[in-house]
Write a protein that holds these residues in place. Structure first.
Motif, PDB file in Angstrom:
ATOM      1  N   UNK A 134       8.520 -15.556  -2.673  1.00  0.00           N
ATOM      2  CA  UNK A 134       7.501 -14.552  -2.965  1.00  0.00           C
ATOM      3  C   UNK A 134       7.970 -13.176  -2.506  1.00  0.00           C
ATOM      4  N   UNK A 135       7.755 -12.173  -3.338  1.00  0.00           N
ATOM      5  CA  UNK A 135       8.085 -10.800  -2.952  1.00  0.00           C
ATOM      6  C   UNK A 135       6.851 -10.162  -2.309  1.00  0.00           C
ATOM      7  N   UNK A 136       7.030  -9.650  -1.110  1.00  0.00           N
ATOM      8  CA  UNK A 136       5.936  -9.026  -0.379  1.00  0.00           C
ATOM      9  C   UNK A 136       5.980  -7.520  -0.566  1.00  0.00           C
ATOM     10  N   UNK A 137       4.863  -6.941  -0.986  1.00  0.00           N
ATOM     11  CA  UNK A 137       4.774  -5.488  -1.117  1.00  0.00           C
ATOM     12  C   UNK A 137       4.405  -4.906   0.242  1.00  0.00           C
ATOM     13  N   UNK A 138       5.226  -3.997   0.750  1.00  0.00           N
ATOM     14  CA  UNK A 138       4.995  -3.377   2.054  1.00  0.00           C
ATOM     15  C   UNK A 138       4.650  -1.914   1.825  1.00  0.00           C
ATOM     16  N   UNK A 139       3.467  -1.508   2.299  1.00  0.00           N
ATOM     17  CA  UNK A 139       2.979  -0.153   2.044  1.00  0.00           C
ATOM     18  C   UNK A 139       2.564   0.491   3.363  1.00  0.00           C
ATOM     19  N   UNK A 140       3.081   1.668   3.648  1.00  0.00           N
ATOM     20  CA  UNK A 140       2.655   2.407   4.835  1.00  0.00           C
ATOM     21  C   UNK A 140       1.276   3.013   4.589  1.00  0.00           C
ATOM     22  N   UNK A 141       0.447   3.019   5.630  1.00  0.00           N
ATOM     23  CA  UNK A 141      -0.903   3.552   5.502  1.00  0.00           C
ATOM     24  C   UNK A 141      -1.340   4.150   6.836  1.00  0.00           C
ATOM     25  N   UNK A 147       6.234 -12.273   8.325  1.00  0.00           N
ATOM     26  CA  UNK A 147       5.488 -12.548   7.098  1.00  0.00           C
ATOM     27  C   UNK A 147       6.144 -12.082   5.803  1.00  0.00           C
ATOM     28  N   UNK A 148       7.204 -11.314   5.882  1.00  0.00           N
ATOM     29  CA  UNK A 148       7.859 -10.848   4.665  1.00  0.00           C
ATOM     30  C   UNK A 148       8.353 -12.042   3.847  1.00  0.00           C
ATOM     31  N   UNK A 149       7.941 -12.088   2.584  1.00  0.00           N
ATOM     32  CA  UNK A 149       8.316 -13.192   1.710  1.00  0.00           C
ATOM     33  C   UNK A 149       7.346 -14.356   1.739  1.00  0.00           C
ATOM     34  N   UNK A 150       6.319 -14.275   2.591  1.00  0.00           N
ATOM     35  CA  UNK A 150       5.356 -15.369   2.724  1.00  0.00           C
ATOM     36  C   UNK A 150       3.975 -15.004   2.186  1.00  0.00           C
ATOM     37  N   UNK A 151       3.699 -13.690   2.044  1.00  0.00           N
ATOM     38  CA  UNK A 151       2.388 -13.233   1.602  1.00  0.00           C
ATOM     39  C   UNK A 151       2.554 -12.111   0.565  1.00  0.00           C
ATOM     40  N   UNK A 152       1.447 -11.718  -0.076  1.00  0.00           N
ATOM     41  CA  UNK A 152       1.527 -10.751  -1.169  1.00  0.00           C
ATOM     42  C   UNK A 152       1.719  -9.314  -0.690  1.00  0.00           C
ATOM     43  N   UNK A 153       1.063  -8.908   0.398  1.00  0.00           N
ATOM     44  CA  UNK A 153       1.117  -7.505   0.809  1.00  0.00           C
ATOM     45  C   UNK A 153       1.008  -7.357   2.319  1.00  0.00           C
ATOM     46  N   UNK A 154       1.710  -6.352   2.844  1.00  0.00           N
ATOM     47  CA  UNK A 154       1.578  -5.938   4.238  1.00  0.00           C
ATOM     48  C   UNK A 154       1.198  -4.471   4.263  1.00  0.00           C
ATOM     49  N   UNK A 155       0.066  -4.159   4.883  1.00  0.00           N
ATOM     50  CA  UNK A 155      -0.339  -2.772   5.108  1.00  0.00           C
ATOM     51  C   UNK A 155       0.247  -2.348   6.448  1.00  0.00           C
ATOM     52  N   UNK A 156       1.280  -1.538   6.393  1.00  0.00           N
ATOM     53  CA  UNK A 156       2.021  -1.148   7.605  1.00  0.00           C
ATOM     54  C   UNK A 156       1.390   0.116   8.180  1.00  0.00           C
ATOM     55  N   UNK A 157       0.488  -0.070   9.113  1.00  0.00           N
ATOM     56  CA  UNK A 157      -0.197   1.045   9.757  1.00  0.00           C
ATOM     57  C   UNK A 157       0.398   1.369  11.115  1.00  0.00           C
ATOM     58  N   UNK A 158      -0.425   1.959  11.960  1.00  0.00           N
ATOM     59  CA  UNK A 158       0.021   2.346  13.289  1.00  0.00           C
ATOM     60  C   UNK A 158      -0.082   1.176  14.257  1.00  0.00           C
ATOM     61  N   UNK A 159       0.440   1.358  15.470  1.00  0.00           N
ATOM     62  CA  UNK A 159       0.376   0.304  16.480  1.00  0.00           C
ATOM     63  C   UNK A 159      -1.068   0.045  16.898  1.00  0.00           C
TER      64      UNK A 159
END
Length: 349
Positions: A1-8, A164-176
């Motif tokens: 699965x390709x995971x979409x990683x988006x900064x937010x 989780x990269x490759x295991x789910x559809x999307x990662x919302x990459x926010x702050x700590x």
């Protein structure tokens, strides 16, 4: 699965991205997202198949309940029946925030989400990204921490991506995460409220509002054999890849014992790490020595714990010795996580 990683960013919400993430959740997919506690791995809480996917992505036992995240207090009515007055008081005082309540579930909540139990765990996070995502997803998002089961919970995006990269559809990459420990869990299904997992909302805070509050004896002891009523009650959690041992006692004895154990480990050619308070940082000798912060600054210690455990993994540390910390206030939550990470391996000196 390709995971979409988006900064937010939480101070400049990208509604287009959050709309897309909401669509993924509504269609049965998974999205990792930031909260004030730790990053969560979200799925549709009312979709049994989504719960199955969460367990699969994490490698998590299916009898370990998931927390349902909501974005408005009124949503509690759809999830819980016979809501007691203490729940309403707690919601008014601590929501949105790092408090999870366990209540009797309605038929609307599938058993796949609750680990087969007739209760449901519910919280409303304060992070604006999390709240808007829940809103876009339809209002009910089941979300354990966004890590592989047993690993330290992720408090920054890079560790979510690692697990989780490759295991789910999307990662919302926010702050700590600003708190760095999972929410306090309180069980409201019996006559006396009971803390099942300590967190930023302390027992003292809860007692000030509700009066008598008990704490499950497993919080700072070994888990029992009964089915877990809340996440993390039975299984080993938060563990680094290296062996972790806690040393407790008077400061000088702890320093002496840890240095002795570290020297032995180093002599065996093992990469050795030490976790300590800022006050004793200079007293130790090892490959890697990490301070959690000053002892009186418990919020700093809590915020840094999981990050430091992950850093030891990055460094390939094989053995880690940690000082013990106060079990009062937020310290109870810190020691709860440390004990689970160590598999309750403790040396008293």
């Amino acid at each position: 699965m390709e995971t979409k990683i988006v900064e937010i960013k939480k101070d400049n919400l990208n509604k287009e991205v959050l709309n897309e993430a909401g669509r993924i959740l509504r269609s049965g997919g998974l999205v990792a997202f930031p909260t004030e506690t730790v990053y969560g791995l979200g799925g549709d809480a009312l979709n049994p198949e989504s719960a199955r996917k969460i367990y699969e992505a994490k490698g998590r036992p299916s009898d370990n309940p998931l927390i349902v995240h909501i974005c408005e207090t009124q949503a509690l009515e759809a999830l819980a029946e016979d809501i007691p007055e203490p729940a309403r008081l707690l919601a008014e005082r601590f929501w949105p925030g790092p408090l999870t309540m366990i209540l009797k579930k309605t038929r609307r909540v599938p058993e796949e989400t609750t680990g087969g139990l007739d209760t449901v765990a519910v919280r409303m996070p304060s992070d604006p990204i999390a709240l808007e995502l829940i809103r876009q997803a339809g209002g009910f998002v089941a979300a354990p921490s966004a890590n592989r089961s047993g690993r330290p919970s992720p408090t920054c995006a890079k560790y979510v991506i690692e697990d989780m990269n490759g295991r789910i559809e999307m990662i919302l990459a926010g702050e700590d995460s600003t708190i760095g420990l999972e929410s306090t869990i309180i069980d409201l299904t019996s006559s006396v409220p009971m803390i099942l997992r300590p967190g930023f909302i302390t027992g003292e805070m809860l007692e000030n509002l509700l009066g008598r509050v008990e704490t499950d004896p497993n919080v700072l002891g070994k888990e029992g054999k009964e089915p877990p009523k809340a996440p993390g009650m039975r299984y080993r959690h938060y563990a680094p890849r290296g062996e972790l041992i806690i040393v407790q006692g008077s400061p000088q004895k702890v320093i002496g014992q840890i240095n002795e154990l570290a020297a032995e480990s180093l002599s065996q050619g093992k990469k050795t790490g030490i976790i300590c308070a800022e006050e004793t940082l200079s007293a130790y000798r090892a490959d890697s020595i990490k301070s959690l912060g000053r002892r009186q600054e418990e919020e700093t210690i809590a915020r840094q714990l999981f990050r430091i455990l992950r850093e030891f993994d990055e460094e390939g540390t094989e053995v880690i010795f940690s000082e013990g910390f106060s079990e009062a206030g937020i310290g109870q939550a810190i020691m709860n996580r440390l004990l689970k990470a160590a598999g309750h391996r403790v040396i008293q000196v």
